[in-house]
Design a protein around this motif. Structure first.
Motif, PDB file in Angstrom:
ATOM      1  N   ILE A  57       0.858  -1.179   0.000  1.00 43.92           N
ATOM      2  CA  ILE A  57       0.000   0.000   0.000  1.00 43.92           C
ATOM      3  C   ILE A  57       0.895   1.230   0.000  1.00 43.92           C
ATOM      4  CG2 ILE A  57      -1.727   1.294   1.317  1.00 43.92           C
ATOM      5  CD1 ILE A  57      -2.768  -1.445   2.312  1.00 43.92           C
ATOM      6  N   GLU A  58       0.677   2.107  -0.979  1.00 44.84           N
ATOM      7  CA  GLU A  58       1.540   3.264  -1.138  1.00 44.84           C
ATOM      8  C   GLU A  58       0.795   4.593  -1.126  1.00 44.84           C
ATOM      9  OE1 GLU A  58       3.833   2.685  -4.670  1.00 44.84           O
ATOM     10  OE2 GLU A  58       4.709   0.818  -3.937  1.00 44.84           O
ATOM     11  N   ARG A  59      -0.441   4.622  -1.580  1.00 48.83           N
ATOM     12  CA  ARG A  59      -1.189   5.885  -1.658  1.00 48.83           C
ATOM     13  C   ARG A  59      -1.472   6.428  -0.270  1.00 48.83           C
ATOM     14  NH1 ARG A  59      -5.629   3.782  -5.755  1.00 48.83           N
ATOM     15  NH2 ARG A  59      -4.271   3.383  -7.526  1.00 48.83           N
ATOM     16  N   ASP A  60      -1.236   7.734  -0.118  1.00 53.27           N
ATOM     17  CA  ASP A  60      -1.428   8.372   1.185  1.00 53.27           C
ATOM     18  C   ASP A  60      -2.827   8.170   1.726  1.00 53.27           C
ATOM     19  OD1 ASP A  60       1.183   9.239   1.216  1.00 53.27           O
ATOM     20  OD2 ASP A  60       0.712  11.344   0.855  1.00 53.27           O
ATOM     21  N   GLU A  61      -3.860   8.322   0.878  1.00 59.91           N
ATOM     22  CA  GLU A  61      -5.236   8.192   1.373  1.00 59.91           C
ATOM     23  C   GLU A  61      -5.511   6.772   1.882  1.00 59.91           C
ATOM     24  OE1 GLU A  61      -5.493   7.790  -3.179  1.00 59.91           O
ATOM     25  OE2 GLU A  61      -4.431   9.077  -1.789  1.00 59.91           O
ATOM     26  N   ASN A  62      -4.901   5.778   1.253  1.00 59.82           N
ATOM     27  CA  ASN A  62      -5.073   4.405   1.731  1.00 59.82           C
ATOM     28  C   ASN A  62      -4.292   4.170   3.014  1.00 59.82           C
ATOM     29  OD1 ASN A  62      -6.826   3.634  -0.305  1.00 59.82           O
ATOM     30  ND2 ASN A  62      -5.195   2.886  -1.626  1.00 59.82           N
ATOM     31  N   PHE A  97      -7.032  -2.696  -1.370  1.00 62.18           N
ATOM     32  CA  PHE A  97      -7.402  -2.099  -0.096  1.00 62.18           C
ATOM     33  C   PHE A  97      -8.529  -1.084  -0.292  1.00 62.18           C
ATOM     34  CE2 PHE A  97      -6.977   0.963   3.418  1.00 62.18           C
ATOM     35  CZ  PHE A  97      -7.233   0.089   4.468  1.00 62.18           C
ATOM     36  N   HIS A  98      -8.479  -0.330  -1.379  1.00 61.33           N
ATOM     37  CA  HIS A  98      -9.563   0.615  -1.673  1.00 61.33           C
ATOM     38  C   HIS A  98     -10.882  -0.138  -1.848  1.00 61.33           C
ATOM     39  CE1 HIS A  98     -11.430   4.264  -3.090  1.00 61.33           C
ATOM     40  NE2 HIS A  98     -11.927   3.591  -4.098  1.00 61.33           N
ATOM     41  N   ASP A  99     -10.855  -1.256  -2.548  1.00 60.51           N
ATOM     42  CA  ASP A  99     -12.064  -2.079  -2.699  1.00 60.51           C
ATOM     43  C   ASP A  99     -12.554  -2.572  -1.341  1.00 60.51           C
ATOM     44  OD1 ASP A  99     -11.908  -1.737  -5.423  1.00 60.51           O
ATOM     45  OD2 ASP A  99     -11.083  -3.733  -5.824  1.00 60.51           O
ATOM     46  N   TYR A 100     -11.628  -3.008  -0.519  1.00 61.14           N
ATOM     47  CA  TYR A 100     -11.955  -3.476   0.829  1.00 61.14           C
ATOM     48  C   TYR A 100     -12.657  -2.374   1.621  1.00 61.14           C
ATOM     49  CZ  TYR A 100     -10.950  -4.593   5.710  1.00 61.14           C
ATOM     50  OH  TYR A 100     -11.050  -4.800   7.053  1.00 61.14           O
ATOM     51  N   LEU A 101     -12.124  -1.146   1.543  1.00 61.79           N
ATOM     52  CA  LEU A 101     -12.744  -0.020   2.239  1.00 61.79           C
ATOM     53  C   LEU A 101     -14.153   0.234   1.731  1.00 61.79           C
ATOM     54  CD1 LEU A 101      -9.900   2.635   2.468  1.00 61.79           C
ATOM     55  CD2 LEU A 101     -10.935   1.356   4.347  1.00 61.79           C
ATOM     56  N   ARG A 102     -14.328   0.193   0.434  1.00 58.93           N
ATOM     57  CA  ARG A 102     -15.654   0.428  -0.143  1.00 58.93           C
ATOM     58  C   ARG A 102     -16.650  -0.611   0.342  1.00 58.93           C
ATOM     59  NH1 ARG A 102     -14.843   0.716  -6.252  1.00 58.93           N
ATOM     60  NH2 ARG A 102     -17.096   0.549  -6.166  1.00 58.93           N
ATOM     61  N   VAL A 103     -16.239  -1.873   0.390  1.00 54.07           N
ATOM     62  CA  VAL A 103     -17.132  -2.934   0.860  1.00 54.07           C
ATOM     63  C   VAL A 103     -17.469  -2.724   2.335  1.00 54.07           C
ATOM     64  CG1 VAL A 103     -17.269  -5.419   1.366  1.00 54.07           C
ATOM     65  CG2 VAL A 103     -16.429  -4.632  -0.860  1.00 54.07           C
ATOM     66  N   ARG A 105     -17.416   0.060   4.091  1.00 61.15           N
ATOM     67  CA  ARG A 105     -18.283   1.236   4.249  1.00 61.15           C
ATOM     68  C   ARG A 105     -19.707   0.911   3.821  1.00 61.15           C
ATOM     69  NH1 ARG A 105     -13.660   5.219   2.242  1.00 61.15           N
ATOM     70  NH2 ARG A 105     -12.837   5.760   4.280  1.00 61.15           N
ATOM     71  N   TRP A 106     -19.843   0.149   2.752  1.00 71.52           N
ATOM     72  CA  TRP A 106     -21.178  -0.225   2.287  1.00 71.52           C
ATOM     73  C   TRP A 106     -21.877  -1.074   3.349  1.00 71.52           C
ATOM     74  CZ3 TRP A 106     -24.254  -4.383   1.363  1.00 71.52           C
ATOM     75  CH2 TRP A 106     -25.406  -4.131   0.622  1.00 71.52           C
ATOM     76  N   LYS A 107     -21.152  -2.021   3.920  1.00 72.73           N
ATOM     77  CA  LYS A 107     -21.744  -2.876   4.959  1.00 72.73           C
ATOM     78  C   LYS A 107     -22.155  -2.056   6.178  1.00 72.73           C
ATOM     79  CE  LYS A 107     -19.672  -7.326   3.908  1.00 72.73           C
ATOM     80  NZ  LYS A 107     -18.893  -8.443   4.459  1.00 72.73           N
ATOM     81  N   ILE A 108     -21.356  -1.055   6.514  1.00 69.48           N
ATOM     82  CA  ILE A 108     -21.694  -0.198   7.656  1.00 69.48           C
ATOM     83  C   ILE A 108     -22.926   0.632   7.348  1.00 69.48           C
ATOM     84  CG2 ILE A 108     -20.896   1.839   8.940  1.00 69.48           C
ATOM     85  CD1 ILE A 108     -18.054   0.519   8.750  1.00 69.48           C
ATOM     86  N   GLU A 109     -23.018   1.126   6.137  1.00 70.99           N
ATOM     87  CA  GLU A 109     -24.151   1.965   5.749  1.00 70.99           C
ATOM     88  C   GLU A 109     -25.416   1.167   5.468  1.00 70.99           C
ATOM     89  OE1 GLU A 109     -22.553   4.091   2.440  1.00 70.99           O
ATOM     90  OE2 GLU A 109     -21.245   5.309   3.714  1.00 70.99           O
ATOM     91  N   HIS A 110     -25.295  -0.135   5.265  1.00 66.38           N
ATOM     92  CA  HIS A 110     -26.441  -0.991   4.937  1.00 66.38           C
ATOM     93  C   HIS A 110     -26.495  -2.213   5.851  1.00 66.38           C
ATOM     94  CE1 HIS A 110     -25.556   1.303   1.272  1.00 66.38           C
ATOM     95  NE2 HIS A 110     -26.863   1.357   1.165  1.00 66.38           N
ATOM     96  N   TRP A 135     -15.055   8.359  11.760  1.00 62.55           N
ATOM     97  CA  TRP A 135     -14.138   7.242  11.958  1.00 62.55           C
ATOM     98  C   TRP A 135     -14.473   6.464  13.217  1.00 62.55           C
ATOM     99  CZ3 TRP A 135     -11.360   4.835   8.604  1.00 62.55           C
ATOM    100  CH2 TRP A 135     -11.009   5.490   7.438  1.00 62.55           C
ATOM    101  N   SER A 136     -14.982   7.121  14.249  1.00 63.24           N
ATOM    102  CA  SER A 136     -15.362   6.371  15.442  1.00 63.24           C
ATOM    103  C   SER A 136     -16.565   5.490  15.140  1.00 63.24           C
ATOM    104  CB  SER A 136     -15.631   7.293  16.627  1.00 63.24           C
ATOM    105  OG  SER A 136     -16.731   8.129  16.380  1.00 63.24           O
ATOM    106  N   SER A 137     -17.465   5.972  14.279  1.00 58.35           N
ATOM    107  CA  SER A 137     -18.599   5.149  13.871  1.00 58.35           C
ATOM    108  C   SER A 137     -18.126   3.931  13.092  1.00 58.35           C
ATOM    109  CB  SER A 137     -19.563   5.962  13.001  1.00 58.35           C
ATOM    110  OG  SER A 137     -20.073   7.048  13.714  1.00 58.35           O
ATOM    111  N   ILE A 138     -17.213   4.177  12.166  1.00 57.59           N
ATOM    112  CA  ILE A 138     -16.661   3.060  11.392  1.00 57.59           C
ATOM    113  C   ILE A 138     -15.925   2.112  12.315  1.00 57.59           C
ATOM    114  CG2 ILE A 138     -14.901   2.473   9.671  1.00 57.59           C
ATOM    115  CD1 ILE A 138     -15.844   4.974   8.121  1.00 57.59           C
ATOM    116  N   GLY A 139     -15.175   2.675  13.271  1.00 59.86           N
ATOM    117  CA  GLY A 139     -14.438   1.815  14.206  1.00 59.86           C
ATOM    118  C   GLY A 139     -15.360   0.946  15.034  1.00 59.86           C
ATOM    119  N   ALA A 140     -16.457   1.517  15.503  1.00 63.00           N
ATOM    120  CA  ALA A 140     -17.406   0.737  16.308  1.00 63.00           C
ATOM    121  C   ALA A 140     -18.021  -0.374  15.471  1.00 63.00           C
ATOM    122  CB  ALA A 140     -18.493   1.653  16.864  1.00 63.00           C
ATOM    123  N   ARG A 141     -18.411  -0.050  14.245  1.00 64.61           N
ATOM    124  CA  ARG A 141     -18.993  -1.074  13.376  1.00 64.61           C
ATOM    125  C   ARG A 141     -17.963  -2.121  13.007  1.00 64.61           C
ATOM    126  NH1 ARG A 141     -24.123  -2.288  12.996  1.00 64.61           N
ATOM    127  NH2 ARG A 141     -25.125  -1.073  11.411  1.00 64.61           N
TER     128      ARG A 141
END
Length: 155
Positions: A57-62, A97-103, A105-110, A135-141
Motif C-alpha cells: 500500500i503506497e497511496r497516502d489516502e489508503n 485495499f480501496h475495494d476493501y474499504l468500499r465494501v 463502508r457499504w456494509k456499515i451503511e447498509h 471514523w469512530s462510527s466506522i471503528g465501532a462497526r
C-alpha cells in the motif's frame, strides 16, 4: 553537490514516515479525543504503517485509512483473510485495499443486508455509540464485524 549514502536516505525516509504516522495519530486524536488516552496508539500505528507498506500500500489516502482502522481495531490487518485479499495477485495492494474499504463502508451503511436491523430498528445507531467522528462510527462497526468489543481488546 550533497551525496547521501543508502543508509542516510533510508534514515530520512523513516523520519518522514514517522512524521506521517504522527500526523495521522494527531488528527485521529483531534477527531476522537478518547484515542489520546491509548498509550499504545503511536506504536500500534507505526507497526500498522510498516505492515501496510509490506502489503504494498503506497497511496497516502489508503495509508491514512489503514491507520485509522488500526486506531479502532488493533491488529485488524493480521487477520489471514485481510492479508490474503490485499496481497492477492492481479491488482495492486492499493486497489485491493480501496475495494476493501468500499465494501466495509457499504456494509456499515447498509446493516439490513447482514441482519443488522433487529426489533424494527432504523439502522441509524452505531454499535458502541459514537463520539461524532465518522471514523469512530466506522471503528465501532468494524469491531462488531470482527467480533471485538468496544474495549479494544481481542475479546
Amino acid at each position: 553537490m550533497l551525496e547521501l549514502t543508502t543508509e542516510q536516505v533510508a534514515a530520512l525516509a523513516e523520519i518522514d514516515a514517522k512524521r506521517f504516522v504522527e500526523g495521522v495519530r494527531a488528527d485521529a486524536c483531534k477527531d476522537d479525543p478518547k484515542l489520546a488516552d491509548d498509550a499504545t496508539l503511536s506504536s500500534r500505528l507505526w507497526r500498522a504503517f510498516k505492515a501496510a507498506r509490506e502489503f504494498g500500500i503506497e497511496r497516502d489516502e489508503n495509508l491514512v485509512a489503514f491507520l485509522r482502522i488500526e486506531a479502532y481495531a488493533p491488529g485488524f490487518y493480521e487477520q489471514p483473510a485481510i492479508h490474503a485479499w490485499v496481497t492477492r495477485p492481479g491488482r495492486s495492494a492499493d486497489e485491493r485495499f480501496h475495494d476493501y474499504l468500499r465494501v466495509m463502508r457499504w456494509k456499515i451503511e447498509h446493516p439490513e443486508f447482514r441482519g443488522g436491523l433487529n426489533n424494527g430498528g432504523s439502522g441509524d445507531s452505531v454499535a458502541g455509540g459514537s463520539s461524532g467522528s465518522p471514523w469512530s462510527s466506522i471503528g465501532a462497526r468494524w469491531r462488531s464485524f470482527t467480533g471485538r468489543g468496544s474495549s479494544g481488546g481481542n475479546g
